[in-house]
Design an enzyme around this catalytic site. Structure first.
Site, mmCIF file in Angstrom:
data_model
loop_
_atom_site.group_PDB
_atom_site.id
_atom_site.type_symbol
_atom_site.label_atom_id
_atom_site.label_comp_id
_atom_site.label_asym_id
_atom_site.label_seq_id
_atom_site.Cartn_x
_atom_site.Cartn_y
_atom_site.Cartn_z
ATOM 1 C CG LEU A 8 89.333 45.836 -10.555
ATOM 2 C CD1 LEU A 8 88.324 46.843 -11.084
ATOM 3 C CD2 LEU A 8 88.816 45.197 -9.284
ATOM 4 C CG ASP A 9 90.529 37.929 -12.651
ATOM 5 O OD1 ASP A 9 91.008 37.741 -13.781
ATOM 6 O OD2 ASP A 9 89.756 37.126 -12.094
ATOM 7 C CB ALA A 10 87.669 39.915 -16.414
ATOM 8 C CG ASP A 180 88.628 34.324 -9.396
ATOM 9 O OD1 ASP A 180 89.139 35.071 -10.255
ATOM 10 O OD2 ASP A 180 88.224 33.168 -9.640
#
Length: 245
Positions: A8-10, A180
């Site tokens: 997961l990107d932050a 994103d």
């Protein structure tokens, strides 16, 4: 088997970076004695994005990128200020800004019981770790990978190689990258041979060079996707908006 390792990107995926950036920018400009407004923030945002993209392409070093963004901003406004001091003030303020995006906590609560979670982010290590602790997202992730510590930036395949090695991944088909950014998250997943899910709540146009396996407009869709890949049905409680609960 489905996806049971989720990378997961932050910022922009779990954390509301635009809100955090706004808070940190105005705090830093007050400290620097600069009468900033929304127009200056927009200019900084454009410069910052450009600098991060240059870093992702390997055109500048991390330190050059961090100091040059404020030098470029001050030059555009004809201001004589110390760019390194501005970057220090901004970084200190950003450490204390960690608002979550709507649905982020529910996403983590939905995924934690069924998958191994890792945060994969480009950023300054001490700042990111502080923000993860403040927001609470570090309690859900078994691993945290920050480019400043890994030694490579997304989308460099070597970043993902380090992540996969440390997570002891044996089957790439069980891994899903969620983020994103087409240029960092999706392009990086493509280069590493991993499936990806592009979180695109604002309906940005797709790219011909970075192609996601899936595209979603809400974080609830990410949770449903992972559960469905494992032959499970996501409980209705995870589909609600956090703002309305």
């Amino acid at each position: 088997m489905g996806y049971d390792v989720i990378l997961l990107d932050a910022d922009g995926t779990l954390l509301d970076f635009q809100a955090a950036q706004r808070q940190a920018f105005f705090s830093a400009m007050r400290e620097m004695g600069v009468p900033a407004d929304s127009q200056m923030l927009e200019q900084y945002d454009r410069i910052n994005r450009m600098q991060w993209e240059r870093l992702e392409r390997g055109e500048v070093s991390r330190q050059e990128m961090l100091s040059e963004r404020f030098a470029l901003l001050f030059s555009a406004y004809g201001l004589e200020r110390n760019a390194q001091e501005a970057n220090r003030a901004y970084g200190a303020a950003l450490c204390e800004a960690a608002p979550l995006l709507d649905g982020a906590k529910r996403l983590l609560q939905a995924l934690a019981p069924v998958a191994e979670l890792a945060i994969v982010t480009n950023g300054v290590a001490h700042s990111q770790r502080r923000r993860f602790a403040l927001s609470g997202i570090d309690r859900y992730a078994g691993h945290i990978f920050i480019s400043g510590e890994v030694g490579y930036e997304k989308p460099d395949p070597r970043f993902f190689e380090a992540v996969l090695r440390d997570c002891q991944v044996r089957d790439l088909q069980c891994v899903l990258v969620v983020g994103d950014s087409l240029s960092a998250d999706i392009a990086g997943a493509n280069a590493a041979g991993l499936d990806s899910c592009w979180f695109n709540p604002n309906g940005h146009p797709p790219s011909e060079t970075a192609v996601p396996t899936y595209m979603v407009s809400s974080l609830a869709e990410v949770a449903a996707l992972v559960w469905h890949s494992q032959g499970r049905e996501l409980p209705a409680e995870f589909l609600k908006s956090e703002a309305s609960s």
